[in-house]
Design a protein around this motif. Sequence first.
Motif, PDB file in Angstrom:
ATOM      1  N   LYS A   1       0.829  -1.213   0.000  1.00  0.00           N
ATOM      2  CA  LYS A   1       0.000   0.000   0.000  1.00  0.00           C
ATOM      3  C   LYS A   1       0.863   1.262   0.000  1.00  0.00           C
ATOM      4  O   LYS A   1       0.445   2.311  -0.475  1.00  0.00           O
ATOM      5  N   PHE A   2       2.069   1.152   0.565  1.00  0.00           N
ATOM      6  CA  PHE A   2       2.994   2.285   0.605  1.00  0.00           C
ATOM      7  C   PHE A   2       4.065   2.196  -0.483  1.00  0.00           C
ATOM      8  O   PHE A   2       4.907   3.073  -0.584  1.00  0.00           O
ATOM      9  N   GLY A   3       4.082   1.117  -1.257  1.00  0.00           N
ATOM     10  CA  GLY A   3       5.147   0.906  -2.232  1.00  0.00           C
ATOM     11  C   GLY A   3       6.491   0.746  -1.537  1.00  0.00           C
ATOM     12  O   GLY A   3       7.532   1.140  -2.066  1.00  0.00           O
ATOM     13  N   ALA A   4       6.466   0.169  -0.345  1.00  0.00           N
ATOM     14  CA  ALA A   4       7.667   0.057   0.498  1.00  0.00           C
ATOM     15  C   ALA A   4       8.403  -1.264   0.278  1.00  0.00           C
ATOM     16  O   ALA A   4       7.861  -2.213  -0.290  1.00  0.00           O
ATOM     17  N   GLU A   5       9.636  -1.293   0.752  1.00  0.00           N
ATOM     18  CA  GLU A   5      10.409  -2.529   0.812  1.00  0.00           C
ATOM     19  C   GLU A   5       9.906  -3.348   1.986  1.00  0.00           C
ATOM     20  O   GLU A   5       9.474  -2.789   2.994  1.00  0.00           O
ATOM     21  N   LEU A   6      10.014  -4.671   1.871  1.00  0.00           N
ATOM     22  CA  LEU A   6       9.654  -5.565   2.960  1.00  0.00           C
ATOM     23  C   LEU A   6      10.887  -6.370   3.347  1.00  0.00           C
ATOM     24  O   LEU A   6      11.528  -6.977   2.492  1.00  0.00           O
ATOM     25  N   HIS A   7      11.215  -6.340   4.632  1.00  0.00           N
ATOM     26  CA  HIS A   7      12.352  -7.087   5.169  1.00  0.00           C
ATOM     27  C   HIS A   7      11.825  -8.174   6.098  1.00  0.00           C
ATOM     28  O   HIS A   7      11.235  -7.867   7.141  1.00  0.00           O
ATOM     29  N   LEU A   8      12.018  -9.436   5.721  1.00  0.00           N
ATOM     30  CA  LEU A   8      11.662 -10.569   6.571  1.00  0.00           C
ATOM     31  C   LEU A   8      12.882 -10.904   7.425  1.00  0.00           C
ATOM     32  O   LEU A   8      13.988 -11.044   6.901  1.00  0.00           O
ATOM     33  N   VAL A   9      12.667 -11.033   8.726  1.00  0.00           N
ATOM     34  CA  VAL A   9      13.768 -11.249   9.662  1.00  0.00           C
ATOM     35  C   VAL A   9      13.457 -12.441  10.559  1.00  0.00           C
ATOM     36  O   VAL A   9      12.355 -12.540  11.105  1.00  0.00           O
ATOM     37  N   PHE A  10      14.441 -13.322  10.705  1.00  0.00           N
ATOM     38  CA  PHE A  10      14.355 -14.425  11.666  1.00  0.00           C
ATOM     39  C   PHE A  10      15.563 -14.318  12.581  1.00  0.00           C
ATOM     40  O   PHE A  10      16.680 -14.073  12.118  1.00  0.00           O
ATOM     41  N   VAL A  11      15.343 -14.494  13.877  1.00  0.00           N
ATOM     42  CA  VAL A  11      16.437 -14.400  14.842  1.00  0.00           C
ATOM     43  C   VAL A  11      16.637 -15.757  15.512  1.00  0.00           C
ATOM     44  O   VAL A  11      15.704 -16.310  16.097  1.00  0.00           O
ATOM     45  N   VAL A  12      17.863 -16.266  15.415  1.00  0.00           N
ATOM     46  CA  VAL A  12      18.240 -17.477  16.128  1.00  0.00           C
ATOM     47  C   VAL A  12      18.630 -17.046  17.534  1.00  0.00           C
ATOM     48  O   VAL A  12      19.544 -16.229  17.717  1.00  0.00           O
ATOM     49  N   GLN A  13      17.923 -17.573  18.523  1.00  0.00           N
ATOM     50  CA  GLN A  13      18.167 -17.223  19.928  1.00  0.00           C
ATOM     51  C   GLN A  13      19.555 -17.709  20.347  1.00  0.00           C
ATOM     52  O   GLN A  13      19.955 -18.809  20.002  1.00  0.00           O
ATOM     53  N   ASN A  14      20.282 -16.887  21.088  1.00  0.00           N
ATOM     54  CA  ASN A  14      21.583 -17.280  21.623  1.00  0.00           C
ATOM     55  C   ASN A  14      21.438 -18.392  22.638  1.00  0.00           C
ATOM     56  O   ASN A  14      20.600 -18.308  23.538  1.00  0.00           O
ATOM     57  N   PHE A  15      22.263 -19.421  22.522  1.00  0.00           N
ATOM     58  CA  PHE A  15      22.237 -20.499  23.509  1.00  0.00           C
ATOM     59  C   PHE A  15      22.823 -20.069  24.841  1.00  0.00           C
ATOM     60  O   PHE A  15      22.548 -20.664  25.867  1.00  0.00           O
ATOM     61  N   GLU A  16      23.621 -19.009  24.843  1.00  0.00           N
ATOM     62  CA  GLU A  16      24.177 -18.531  26.103  1.00  0.00           C
ATOM     63  C   GLU A  16      23.058 -18.141  27.071  1.00  0.00           C
ATOM     64  O   GLU A  16      23.226 -18.216  28.281  1.00  0.00           O
ATOM     65  N   ASP A  17      21.918 -17.757  26.541  1.00  0.00           N
ATOM     66  CA  ASP A  17      20.782 -17.385  27.380  1.00  0.00           C
ATOM     67  C   ASP A  17      20.262 -18.573  28.183  1.00  0.00           C
ATOM     68  O   ASP A  17      19.608 -18.400  29.202  1.00  0.00           O
ATOM     69  N   TYR A  18      20.532 -19.776  27.704  1.00  0.00           N
ATOM     70  CA  TYR A  18      20.055 -20.989  28.365  1.00  0.00           C
ATOM     71  C   TYR A  18      21.128 -21.662  29.216  1.00  0.00           C
ATOM     72  O   TYR A  18      20.886 -22.704  29.791  1.00  0.00           O
ATOM     73  N   SER A  19      22.315 -21.090  29.290  1.00  0.00           N
ATOM     74  CA  SER A  19      23.450 -21.778  29.901  1.00  0.00           C
ATOM     75  C   SER A  19      23.206 -22.185  31.352  1.00  0.00           C
ATOM     76  O   SER A  19      23.775 -23.156  31.813  1.00  0.00           O
ATOM     77  N   GLY A  20      22.368 -21.489  32.079  1.00  0.00           N
ATOM     78  CA  GLY A  20      22.082 -21.862  33.455  1.00  0.00           C
ATOM     79  C   GLY A  20      21.076 -22.982  33.585  1.00  0.00           C
ATOM     80  O   GLY A  20      20.872 -23.521  34.664  1.00  0.00           O
ATOM     81  N   PHE A  21      20.435 -23.368  32.457  1.00  0.00           N
ATOM     82  CA  PHE A  21      19.373 -24.355  32.499  1.00  0.00           C
ATOM     83  C   PHE A  21      19.805 -25.755  32.088  1.00  0.00           C
ATOM     84  O   PHE A  21      19.230 -26.729  32.505  1.00  0.00           O
ATOM     85  N   PHE A  22      20.794 -25.835  31.192  1.00  0.00           N
ATOM     86  CA  PHE A  22      21.211 -27.155  30.736  1.00  0.00           C
ATOM     87  C   PHE A  22      22.610 -27.086  30.167  1.00  0.00           C
ATOM     88  O   PHE A  22      23.118 -26.023  29.843  1.00  0.00           O
ATOM     89  N   VAL A  23      23.216 -28.239  30.031  1.00  0.00           N
ATOM     90  CA  VAL A  23      24.512 -28.348  29.381  1.00  0.00           C
ATOM     91  C   VAL A  23      24.269 -28.998  28.030  1.00  0.00           C
ATOM     92  O   VAL A  23      23.754 -30.114  27.962  1.00  0.00           O
ATOM     93  N   PRO A  24      24.574 -28.295  26.941  1.00  0.00           N
ATOM     94  CA  PRO A  24      24.292 -28.865  25.627  1.00  0.00           C
ATOM     95  C   PRO A  24      25.142 -30.118  25.381  1.00  0.00           C
ATOM     96  O   PRO A  24      26.297 -30.164  25.783  1.00  0.00           O
ATOM     97  N   PRO A  25      24.550 -31.131  24.738  1.00  0.00           N
ATOM     98  CA  PRO A  25      25.271 -32.374  24.507  1.00  0.00           C
ATOM     99  C   PRO A  25      26.338 -32.269  23.422  1.00  0.00           C
ATOM    100  O   PRO A  25      27.186 -33.117  23.321  1.00  0.00           O
ATOM    101  N   LEU A  26      26.279 -31.232  22.607  1.00  0.00           N
ATOM    102  CA  LEU A  26      27.219 -31.062  21.517  1.00  0.00           C
ATOM    103  C   LEU A  26      28.098 -29.853  21.763  1.00  0.00           C
ATOM    104  O   LEU A  26      27.859 -29.052  22.651  1.00  0.00           O
ATOM    105  N   ASN A  27      29.072 -29.703  20.929  1.00  0.00           N
ATOM    106  CA  ASN A  27      29.942 -28.540  20.973  1.00  0.00           C
ATOM    107  C   ASN A  27      29.108 -27.298  20.634  1.00  0.00           C
ATOM    108  O   ASN A  27      28.550 -27.206  19.547  1.00  0.00           O
TER     109      ASN A  27
END
Length: 160
Positions: free
Chosen positions: A30-56
């Motif tokens: 409707k505005f003749g604007a650009e559209l930017h689709l964005v996906f964010v992968v959550q940092n695993f550091e945010d979960y570091s107090g909850f679990f120890v990841p099984p992989l590197n």
Amino acid sequence: MQNITTVITPIDFSDNAKMIADSAAYVAGKFGAELHLVFVVQNFEDYSGFFVPPLNLPNLSKDLLESAQQKMEEFAESCREQAAAAGVSALHSRVLNGDVAEEILNYAKEVRGNLIVMGTHGYKGLERIMFGSVADKVVKTACCPVLTINPYRQDCSGEE
């Protein structure tokens, strides 16, 4: 009010993502604007107090980013025709890494976004309880207007 030339739409690849992207394309068109689709992968550091990841952790993060990039390319391609038909001037897609709300807001500043169009609900459950609503954080702190779409609400005209 500022002209709308750049619309940012965070997506999460949930069942509602295509509907949100199509709605954002309609608004951007409707505005003749650009559209930017964005996906964010959550940092695993945010979960570091909850679990120890099984992989590197660095390898896991790299694999997640690569997988997300592939999924984003496919998703953007599925939106391209609808966006063009709606009058969107250009369609861009980007995968980011970090805190979801912060990265959305940083990206909006980076591309000088004039409007963010996002869903009020994405994935739910433990992630929402632990980290709060991304939409709520974005609405409260965005540098531009935010249009939220509740994908579960019925159209006011009574149509679904």
